[in-house]
Motif scaffolding. Structure first.
Motif, PDB file in Angstrom:
ATOM      1  N   GLY A 150       0.791  -1.228   0.000  1.00 28.29           N
ATOM      2  CA  GLY A 150       0.000   0.000   0.000  1.00 28.29           C
ATOM      3  C   GLY A 150       0.819   1.271   0.000  1.00 28.29           C
ATOM      4  N   LEU A 151       0.494   2.180   0.916  1.00 22.10           N
ATOM      5  CA  LEU A 151       1.167   3.476   0.972  1.00 22.10           C
ATOM      6  C   LEU A 151       2.658   3.329   1.244  1.00 22.10           C
ATOM      7  N   THR A 152       3.036   2.310   2.027  1.00 22.19           N
ATOM      8  CA  THR A 152       4.449   2.116   2.318  1.00 22.19           C
ATOM      9  C   THR A 152       5.210   1.734   1.062  1.00 22.19           C
ATOM     10  N   ARG A 153       4.615   0.874   0.246  1.00 22.78           N
ATOM     11  CA  ARG A 153       5.265   0.495  -1.011  1.00 22.78           C
ATOM     12  C   ARG A 153       5.317   1.681  -1.971  1.00 22.78           C
ATOM     13  N   LEU A 154       4.260   2.513  -1.979  1.00 21.73           N
ATOM     14  CA  LEU A 154       4.233   3.680  -2.856  1.00 21.73           C
ATOM     15  C   LEU A 154       5.355   4.652  -2.504  1.00 21.73           C
ATOM     16  N   ALA A 155       5.594   4.862  -1.210  1.00 24.21           N
ATOM     17  CA  ALA A 155       6.622   5.816  -0.787  1.00 24.21           C
ATOM     18  C   ALA A 155       8.012   5.357  -1.201  1.00 24.21           C
ATOM     19  N   GLY A 156       8.248   4.048  -1.148  1.00 21.28           N
ATOM     20  CA  GLY A 156       9.540   3.530  -1.579  1.00 21.28           C
ATOM     21  C   GLY A 156      10.626   3.559  -0.526  1.00 21.28           C
ATOM     22  N   ARG A 157      10.451   4.308   0.556  1.00 17.79           N
ATOM     23  CA  ARG A 157      11.412   4.299   1.653  1.00 17.79           C
ATOM     24  C   ARG A 157      10.655   4.469   2.964  1.00 17.79           C
ATOM     25  N   VAL A 158      11.275   4.031   4.042  1.00 22.10           N
ATOM     26  CA  VAL A 158      10.589   4.024   5.330  1.00 22.10           C
ATOM     27  C   VAL A 158      11.472   4.641   6.396  1.00 22.10           C
ATOM     28  N   SER A 159      10.837   4.954   7.511  1.00 21.96           N
ATOM     29  CA  SER A 159      11.541   5.463   8.676  1.00 21.96           C
ATOM     30  C   SER A 159      12.220   4.318   9.424  1.00 21.96           C
ATOM     31  N   GLY A 160      12.899   4.647  10.492  1.00 20.49           N
ATOM     32  CA  GLY A 160      13.244   3.654  11.480  1.00 20.49           C
ATOM     33  C   GLY A 160      12.026   3.417  12.370  1.00 20.49           C
ATOM     34  N   PRO A 161      12.141   2.537  13.368  1.00 22.52           N
ATOM     35  CA  PRO A 161      11.017   2.333  14.289  1.00 22.52           C
ATOM     36  C   PRO A 161      10.563   3.667  14.886  1.00 22.52           C
ATOM     37  N   VAL A 162       9.239   3.837  14.990  1.00 19.13           N
ATOM     38  CA  VAL A 162       8.697   5.123  15.423  1.00 19.13           C
ATOM     39  C   VAL A 162       8.190   5.064  16.860  1.00 19.13           C
ATOM     40  N   GLN A 163       8.174   6.229  17.471  1.00 21.00           N
ATOM     41  CA  GLN A 163       7.750   6.349  18.858  1.00 21.00           C
ATOM     42  C   GLN A 163       6.258   6.101  19.022  1.00 21.00           C
ATOM     43  N   GLU A 164       5.464   6.536  18.053  1.00 19.50           N
ATOM     44  CA  GLU A 164       4.009   6.497  18.193  1.00 19.50           C
ATOM     45  C   GLU A 164       3.464   5.133  17.770  1.00 19.50           C
ATOM     46  N   GLN A 165       3.704   4.138  18.599  1.00 21.01           N
ATOM     47  CA  GLN A 165       3.178   2.802  18.364  1.00 21.01           C
ATOM     48  C   GLN A 165       3.101   2.064  19.688  1.00 21.01           C
ATOM     49  N   GLY A 166       2.206   1.061  19.739  1.00 15.55           N
ATOM     50  CA  GLY A 166       2.148   0.216  20.921  1.00 15.55           C
ATOM     51  C   GLY A 166       1.316   0.759  22.053  1.00 15.55           C
ATOM     52  N   TYR A 167       0.427   1.722  21.781  1.00 15.64           N
ATOM     53  CA  TYR A 167      -0.496   2.221  22.810  1.00 15.64           C
ATOM     54  C   TYR A 167      -1.774   2.669  22.116  1.00 15.64           C
ATOM     55  N   TRP A 168      -2.885   2.614  22.836  1.00 17.31           N
ATOM     56  CA  TRP A 168      -4.151   3.060  22.264  1.00 17.31           C
ATOM     57  C   TRP A 168      -4.093   4.568  22.063  1.00 17.31           C
ATOM     58  N   GLY A 169      -4.409   5.002  20.875  1.00 21.11           N
ATOM     59  CA  GLY A 169      -4.318   6.409  20.513  1.00 21.11           C
ATOM     60  C   GLY A 169      -3.151   6.705  19.594  1.00 21.11           C
ATOM     61  N   ALA A 170      -2.272   5.725  19.371  1.00 23.33           N
ATOM     62  CA  ALA A 170      -1.111   5.954  18.510  1.00 23.33           C
ATOM     63  C   ALA A 170      -1.519   6.255  17.079  1.00 23.33           C
ATOM     64  N   MET A 171      -2.608   5.629  16.638  1.00 29.14           N
ATOM     65  CA  MET A 171      -3.081   5.849  15.273  1.00 29.14           C
ATOM     66  C   MET A 171      -3.367   7.333  15.039  1.00 29.14           C
ATOM     67  N   ARG A 172      -4.103   7.963  15.949  1.00 30.77           N
ATOM     68  CA  ARG A 172      -4.396   9.398  15.821  1.00 30.77           C
ATOM     69  C   ARG A 172      -3.118  10.219  15.941  1.00 30.77           C
ATOM     70  N   ASP A 173      -2.248   9.830  16.847  1.00 28.50           N
ATOM     71  CA  ASP A 173      -1.025  10.610  17.061  1.00 28.50           C
ATOM     72  C   ASP A 173      -0.100  10.586  15.849  1.00 28.50           C
ATOM     73  N   ARG A 174      -0.236   9.575  14.983  1.00 26.36           N
ATOM     74  CA  ARG A 174       0.598   9.528  13.773  1.00 26.36           C
ATOM     75  C   ARG A 174       0.059  10.421  12.660  1.00 26.36           C
ATOM     76  N   LEU A 175      -1.159  10.915  12.780  1.00 27.53           N
ATOM     77  CA  LEU A 175      -1.743  11.815  11.777  1.00 27.53           C
ATOM     78  C   LEU A 175      -1.280  13.239  12.049  1.00 27.53           C
ATOM     79  N   ALA A 176      -0.632  13.860  11.089  1.00 31.91           N
ATOM     80  CA  ALA A 176      -0.107  15.203  11.311  1.00 31.91           C
ATOM     81  C   ALA A 176      -1.212  16.196  11.650  1.00 31.91           C
ATOM     82  N   LEU A 177      -2.385  16.041  11.032  1.00 30.17           N
ATOM     83  CA  LEU A 177      -3.472  16.986  11.284  1.00 30.17           C
ATOM     84  C   LEU A 177      -3.961  16.928  12.727  1.00 30.17           C
ATOM     85  N   SER A 178      -3.727  15.807  13.411  1.00 31.62           N
ATOM     86  CA  SER A 178      -4.203  15.666  14.788  1.00 31.62           C
ATOM     87  C   SER A 178      -3.502  16.629  15.741  1.00 31.62           C
TER      88      SER A 178
END
Length: 351
Positions: A150-178
Motif C-alpha cells: 500500500g502506501l508504504t510500497r508507494l513511498a519507496g522508503r521508510v523510517s526507522g522504528p517510530v515512537q508512536e506505536q504500541g499504545y491506544w491512541g497511537a493511530m491518531r497521534d501519527r496523523l499530522a493533522l491531529s
C-alpha cells in the motif's frame, strides 16, 4: 526512535496526545517517508460486482479493459488485485490503486472515468469507483515485517522504528493533522442519481482504514500457526463489521483475498473499511472483543516466532475532506460500499 510525523509537517501542538513521556515502544513498526515536496497521494478502489453464480463474460471483458487501461499508463500505479464476496452473496473483484500527486487524476480524466460510464454498463455487472486524494497531513500508515504494501510500497522508503506505536491512541497521534484538529465529522451525505449511476458526496472527515496481513514469506510452521490462530479471529472480526458494523459506526467493510499475477489467491488478505469518524474506529479498536481477539493473536504470534517471524502486517488510515473523495456506483445493488449510508441519509423520513 523517530517521530512518525515528518519534520516538515510538525506544528505547534494545540491538541493533546495520548503518548506518555515514559513510553518505550516494543514494536518494530516503521512508517512511509514521502518526499517533502509531495502534497497528496491517491488511493482508489475500483470494483466490479456480479450477481450470484459464475462470472459473466461481460465482467471478464470489463475487467480486462480496466487492467489494460491502467497498464497503458506506463506502470505509474501501485496496484493490488483482490476478490471478496459481500453479505448479499455478490462476488467482487477489486483493484486497490495507489499513485502520487496527479497521476491517477490524469488517468481518470483521460480514460478511467469510462469505468462508471454508460458505455460500459451491462445489466449483469455493477462497477464502482471509490477514490480518496488526501493531503499528506490526513494520512498515516505503519508497517511491520519483511514485505511492504500500500502506501508504504508507494513511498519507496521508510523510517526507522517510530515512537508512536504500541499504545491506544497511537493511530491518531501519527496523523499530522491531529496536532491541531479534532477531525470531527462535518456535513451530511448527498446523492445524485443519473439513471443507473449514483454519485455520492460524503461528509468531511470520514475515516478510511485498510489493514492487511501477509504470511507468504514464512516457513511452514509459521504459516500453519497464522491460519490456525490469527486468520479465524481476523475473519470473525471482519464478518461482524460487515453484518452489524453500522451499530458501531462502520459504514462499509470488506475482507478481501489478494490475487497473484496468475489470478490465484495469495497468502495475503486485507480488510478495507470506512467509518463515520476516526473516533468511531478508535472506540472499536480499543474496546470491542472482536478486534482485541485478533490483536492479541498477532501479539502472541510475534512472541512465539520472535526475530524469525516473516509475518508482515500493516495498516493505513485516511481522514479526507469531502472534496478529496469521489464515489461513483454504476448498476450496483444498494448494499454496495457507502451506498447504504448515503441512501439512508438522502431519503425523506418515513411518515
Amino acid at each position: 526512535m523517530e517521530s512518525a510525523i515528518p519534520e516538515h509537517l510538525r506544528r505547534t501542538r494545540t491538541r493533546h496526545t495520548r503518548i506518555s513521556s515514559s513510553h518505550r515502544p516494543l514494536g518494530r513498526g516503521v512508517v512511509p517517508r514521502f518526499d517533502d515536496a509531495q502534497t497528496h497521494v491517491c488511493t482508489a478502489y475500483l470494483g466490479i460486482q456480479h450477481r450470484h453464480g459464475a462470472w459473466p463474460q461481460a465482467a471478464d471483458e470489463a475487467w480486462r479493459w480496466l487492467l489494460d487501461s491502467l497498464r497503458a499508463d506506463g506502470g505509474a500505479f501501485t496496484i493490488d488485485s483482490a476478490v471478496f464476496v459481500d453479505r448479499t452473496g455478490h462476488g467482487h473483484r477489486l483493484l486497490a490503486c495507489y499513485s502520487a500527486g496527479e497521476v491517477f487524476d490524469r488517468w481518470w480524466r483521460r480514460t478511467g472515468h469510462r469505468w462508471t460510464a454508460d458505455a460500459h454498463s451491462t445489466p449483469q455487472v455493477g462497477r464502482f469507483a471509490e477514490i480518496f486524494r488526501p493531503t499528506m497531513d490526513r494520512l498515516e500508515a505503519i508497517a511491520e515485517g519483511v514485505v511492504w504494501h500500500g502506501l508504504t510500497r508507494l513511498a519507496g522508503r521508510v523510517s526507522g522504528p517510530v515512537q508512536e506505536q504500541g499504545y491506544w491512541g497511537a493511530m491518531r497521534d501519527r496523523l499530522a493533522l491531529s496536532q491541531t484538529d479534532a477531525m470531527a465529522p462535518e456535513g451530511e451525505f448527498k446523492c445524485g442519481v443519473e439513471g443507473s449511476l449514483i454519485r455520492v458526496r460524503p461528509p468531511s472527515n470520514l475515516c478510511l482504514m485498510r489493514t492487511g496481513q501477509d504470511w507468504s514469506q514464512g516457513g511452514a510452521q509459521e504459516r500453519q500457526s497464522y491460519l490456525a490462530h490469527i486468520e479465524p479471529t481476523m475473519k470473525a472480526s471482519m464478518d461482524l463489521l460487515d453484518a452489524s458494523g453500522l451499530n458501531l459506526g462502520c459504514l462499509c467493510n470488506r475482507y478481501a483475498w489478494v490475487l497473484g499475477e496468475e489470478g490465484h489467491t495469495r497468502s495475503e488478505t486485507f480488510g478495507m473499511s470506512v467509518w463515520r469518524s476516526l473516533e468511531h474506529l478508535e472506540r472499536w479498536a480499543e474496546v470491542h472483543y472482536s478486534h482485541l481477539a485478533s490483536y492479541l493473536g498477532a501479539v502472541r504470534h510475534a512472541q512465539q516466532f520472535g526475530d524469525d517471524a516473516a509475518f508482515s502486517r500493516y495498516h493505513e488510515v485516511i481522514v479526507p475532506a469531502a472534496d478529496q473523495v469521489t464515489l461513483e456506483y454504476r448498476n450496483c445493488h444498494e448494499e454496495t460500499g457507502l451506498l447504504p449510508a448515503a441512501l439512508a441519509g438522502s431519503r425523506p423520513p418515513a411518515e
